[in-house]
Design an enzyme around this catalytic site. Structure first.
Site, mmCIF file in Angstrom:
data_model
loop_
_atom_site.group_PDB
_atom_site.id
_atom_site.type_symbol
_atom_site.label_atom_id
_atom_site.label_comp_id
_atom_site.label_asym_id
_atom_site.label_seq_id
_atom_site.Cartn_x
_atom_site.Cartn_y
_atom_site.Cartn_z
ATOM 1 N N HIS A 90 0.887 -1.159 0.000
ATOM 2 C CA HIS A 90 0.000 0.000 0.000
ATOM 3 C C HIS A 90 0.925 1.209 0.000
ATOM 4 O O HIS A 90 2.019 1.157 0.571
ATOM 5 C CB HIS A 90 -0.840 0.077 1.276
ATOM 6 C CG HIS A 90 -1.736 -1.075 1.533
ATOM 7 N ND1 HIS A 90 -1.308 -2.244 2.125
ATOM 8 C CD2 HIS A 90 -3.045 -1.244 1.290
ATOM 9 C CE1 HIS A 90 -2.327 -3.080 2.242
ATOM 10 N NE2 HIS A 90 -3.393 -2.503 1.744
ATOM 11 N N ASP A 122 2.356 1.770 3.340
ATOM 12 C CA ASP A 122 3.292 0.759 3.874
ATOM 13 C C ASP A 122 4.713 1.220 3.556
ATOM 14 O O ASP A 122 5.650 0.958 4.300
ATOM 15 C CB ASP A 122 3.094 -0.601 3.184
ATOM 16 C CG ASP A 122 1.712 -1.185 3.380
ATOM 17 O OD1 ASP A 122 1.078 -0.904 4.416
ATOM 18 O OD2 ASP A 122 1.255 -1.922 2.481
ATOM 19 N N MET A 177 2.523 -5.882 -7.725
ATOM 20 C CA MET A 177 1.227 -5.287 -7.383
ATOM 21 C C MET A 177 1.416 -4.160 -6.381
ATOM 22 O O MET A 177 2.287 -4.209 -5.512
ATOM 23 C CB MET A 177 0.310 -6.380 -6.802
ATOM 24 C CG MET A 177 -1.087 -5.935 -6.394
ATOM 25 S SD MET A 177 -1.198 -5.347 -4.679
ATOM 26 C CE MET A 177 -1.509 -6.879 -3.821
ATOM 27 N N GLU A 181 -10.991 -6.230 -4.948
ATOM 28 C CA GLU A 181 -11.017 -7.253 -3.894
ATOM 29 C C GLU A 181 -12.245 -7.089 -3.015
ATOM 30 O O GLU A 181 -12.460 -6.022 -2.438
ATOM 31 C CB GLU A 181 -9.756 -7.148 -3.040
ATOM 32 C CG GLU A 181 -9.749 -8.128 -1.881
ATOM 33 C CD GLU A 181 -8.446 -8.144 -1.133
ATOM 34 O OE1 GLU A 181 -7.449 -7.613 -1.643
ATOM 35 O OE2 GLU A 181 -8.418 -8.686 -0.022
ATOM 36 N N LYS A 208 -14.898 -8.140 0.162
ATOM 37 C CA LYS A 208 -14.950 -8.654 1.541
ATOM 38 C C LYS A 208 -16.333 -8.322 2.089
ATOM 39 O O LYS A 208 -16.834 -7.222 1.853
ATOM 40 C CB LYS A 208 -13.851 -8.013 2.395
ATOM 41 C CG LYS A 208 -13.744 -8.600 3.799
ATOM 42 C CD LYS A 208 -12.563 -7.998 4.564
ATOM 43 C CE LYS A 208 -12.450 -8.558 5.975
ATOM 44 N NZ LYS A 208 -11.334 -7.921 6.717
ATOM 45 N N GLU A 239 -9.960 -13.177 -2.306
ATOM 46 C CA GLU A 239 -9.156 -13.600 -1.146
ATOM 47 C C GLU A 239 -9.851 -14.762 -0.449
ATOM 48 O O GLU A 239 -11.063 -14.712 -0.182
ATOM 49 C CB GLU A 239 -8.942 -12.474 -0.154
ATOM 50 C CG GLU A 239 -8.169 -12.949 1.084
ATOM 51 C CD GLU A 239 -7.791 -11.869 2.060
ATOM 52 O OE1 GLU A 239 -7.260 -10.816 1.626
ATOM 53 O OE2 GLU A 239 -8.053 -12.044 3.266
ATOM 54 N N HIS A 249 -11.855 -13.924 2.783
ATOM 55 C CA HIS A 249 -13.039 -13.083 2.572
ATOM 56 C C HIS A 249 -14.217 -13.873 2.007
ATOM 57 O O HIS A 249 -15.352 -13.711 2.471
ATOM 58 C CB HIS A 249 -12.693 -11.911 1.651
ATOM 59 C CG HIS A 249 -11.616 -11.046 2.186
ATOM 60 N ND1 HIS A 249 -11.099 -9.970 1.492
ATOM 61 C CD2 HIS A 249 -10.923 -11.099 3.363
ATOM 62 C CE1 HIS A 249 -10.170 -9.407 2.222
ATOM 63 N NE2 HIS A 249 -10.025 -10.068 3.356
ATOM 64 N N ASP A 273 -5.438 -13.410 -3.528
ATOM 65 C CA ASP A 273 -4.907 -13.287 -2.162
ATOM 66 C C ASP A 273 -5.091 -14.617 -1.439
ATOM 67 O O ASP A 273 -6.214 -15.037 -1.168
ATOM 68 C CB ASP A 273 -5.659 -12.191 -1.387
ATOM 69 C CG ASP A 273 -5.102 -10.804 -1.635
ATOM 70 O OD1 ASP A 273 -5.596 -9.842 -1.013
ATOM 71 O OD2 ASP A 273 -4.163 -10.686 -2.445
ATOM 72 N N ASP A 307 -11.779 -11.809 10.093
ATOM 73 C CA ASP A 307 -10.794 -12.055 9.025
ATOM 74 C C ASP A 307 -9.460 -12.453 9.649
ATOM 75 O O ASP A 307 -8.728 -11.610 10.171
ATOM 76 C CB ASP A 307 -10.637 -10.760 8.213
ATOM 77 C CG ASP A 307 -9.758 -10.947 7.005
ATOM 78 O OD1 ASP A 307 -9.417 -9.932 6.370
ATOM 79 O OD2 ASP A 307 -9.404 -12.101 6.671
ATOM 80 N N ASP A 326 -6.775 -14.116 8.216
ATOM 81 C CA ASP A 326 -5.557 -14.019 7.392
ATOM 82 C C ASP A 326 -4.493 -15.015 7.857
ATOM 83 O O ASP A 326 -3.319 -14.669 8.004
ATOM 84 C CB ASP A 326 -4.998 -12.582 7.416
ATOM 85 C CG ASP A 326 -5.917 -11.588 6.722
ATOM 86 O OD1 ASP A 326 -5.842 -10.387 7.051
ATOM 87 O OD2 ASP A 326 -6.730 -12.009 5.879
ATOM 88 N N ASP A 385 -1.733 -12.921 1.262
ATOM 89 C CA ASP A 385 -2.188 -11.786 2.065
ATOM 90 C C ASP A 385 -2.551 -12.343 3.434
ATOM 91 O O ASP A 385 -3.721 -12.606 3.726
ATOM 92 C CB ASP A 385 -3.392 -11.111 1.402
ATOM 93 C CG ASP A 385 -3.787 -9.864 2.173
ATOM 94 O OD1 ASP A 385 -4.830 -9.266 1.869
ATOM 95 O OD2 ASP A 385 -3.045 -9.491 3.108
#
Ligand code: DIG
Ligand code: MN
Ligand code: MN
Length: 389
Positions: free
Chosen positions: A55, A58, A89, A182, A184, A218, A221, A246, A256, A258, A288
């Site tokens: 991102h 990030d 990406m 994406e 969710k 994902e 999700h 993802d 979530d 992950d 992810d």
């Protein structure tokens, strides 16, 4: 003993936010120290990843000065060059800063919607600068807790307007970039718009440049929505819209999580890997996910290695399934066909319709046929449990 060492051709990627996750959760503060983007790239290089995604924030903190940003990019670029990692990406953080507390593109505040467009254009420039070819949009705050607050139709219209504007921006800048949306169903908002990959596929069809836009399904999700992930991925693939993916894992009916890929539902993970390998999907295998809060950075490396290792073990199992004589003979038996009905399939015509109406079927006999799926599924379990060579 098979070799499960990750190689660049596996295209295993991780986001900076995944291995850089410090273990903060709604009930506890960070358990791991901050690592810089450059340090995280070197960590990923050490475990054998192919690429790293980010991102905007990030990489460049939202309040960084231009000189701080340049210094961070310089170090990041050096780490990429030293490790050989690539950036397939990029994406925008439109969910952390309080400004986005009521969404970004669907915020009721036009200044927030405008700021979200500006931030995304700058983030697209940053991603392209580092070579990204896919741009992900996860609308984490595009939703509601109370539907008294905004019209669901207006929110769809605002989402479409933003996507159309940003597609035109990419065209105007002549960027070689595709968008991957994406889905969710909820969290962090009570309900999130376009909650599943299926909703996203329908939304994409309404855009001005649908050819530029695909999906980034994902695992966690779709599982949160109670959906068979591989089926959704197959539908996206069949529509030519599987632009990114993802990978992680998830206990049903939970927030979530992950989790490390394949660490919860190994059978679902097997069918997903089998699908991706059978169709020769050539995109990133992006994890992810993040390690348990219990871990230090050695544990984070274990997490990253585990994601890639499980993927490769399941890829080997998929090959074993495809090569298994009994499995293949069962599938041949199940799908045996005398071809007598072929005259009625395919494009409609009146002759087919009248012929089909005259056809007599032994419904009782057809209903009595045993399909041997129990044996087929047990063979799958035997392969997964490693007792079938
Ligand atoms: C959450 O699953 C989202 C964010 O981490 C990010 O925007 C996207 C990128 O894969 N996934
Ligand atoms: Mn997630
Ligand atoms: Mn994701």
């Amino acid at each position: 003993m098979s070799d499960y060492t990750p190689k660049p051709q596996n295209k295993f990627t991780f986001g900076l936010w995944t291995v850089g996750n410090r273990g903060v959760d709604p009930f506890g503060s960070a358990v791991r120290e901050h690592k810089s983007p450059a340090e995280l790239v070197r960590l990923l290089g050490e475990v054998g990843a192919y690429g790293v995604n980010f991102h905007d924030n990030d990489l460049i903190p939202i309040d960084a000065t231009p000189s701080e940003a340049e210094a961070i990019k310089r170090e990041f670029r050096k780490a990429l060059s030293d490790t050989g990692l690539v950036v397939p990406m990029a994406t925008t953080n439109l969910f952390s800063d309080p400004v986005f507390k009521d969404g970004a593109f669907t915020s009721n505040d036009s200044k927030v919607r405008a700021y979200a467009l500006q931030k995304t254009m700058n983030a697209i420039d940053l991603g392209v600068e580092f070579g990204a070819k896919t741009y992900v949009f996860w609308g984490g705050r595009e939703g509601t807790e109370t539907d008294s607050s905004k019209s669901a139709v207006k929110s769809i219209e605002r989402s479409r307007e933003a996507m159309n504007f940003l597609c035109e921006y990419v065209i105007d800048k002549k960027y070689d970039l595709k968008f991957a949306l994406e889905a969710k169903p909820n969290e962090p908002r009570g309900d999130i718009y376009n909650p599943t990959t299926g909703h996203m596929l329908a939304f994409i069809a309404t855009l001005d440049h649908p050819e530029m836009v695909g999906v980034n399904p994902e695992v966690a999700h779709e599982h949160m929505a109670g959906i068979n992930f591989m089926h959704g991925v197959a539908q996206a693939w069949e529509a030519g819209k599987l632009f990114h993916i993802d990978l992680n894992d998830q206990y049903p009916g939970r927030y979530d999580q992950d989790l490390r890929f394949g660490s919860r539902d190994i059978k679902a993970a097997f069918y997903l890997v089998k699908f991706l390998e059978d169709v020769k999907y050539d995109g990133s295998r992006h994890f992810d996910a993040h390690s348990y809060r219990t871990e230090d950075y050695e544990g984070v490396k274990d997490f990253a290695r585990g994601c890639m290792r499980t993927y490769m073990i399941l890829k080997e199992k998929a090959g074993q399934f495809n090569a298994d004589q009994e499995v293949q003979s069962l599938l041949a038996e199940i799908n045996a066909d005398d071809g007598s009905m072929n005259q009625y399939f395919g494009k409609y015509d009146a002759k087919k319709a009248s012929g089909l109406k005259e056809q007599s079927f032994d419904r009782v006999a057809l209903g009595k046929r045993g399909l041997r799926y129990e044996r087929l599924d047990q063979l799958t379990i035997d392969i997964l449990l490693g007792i079938r060579k």
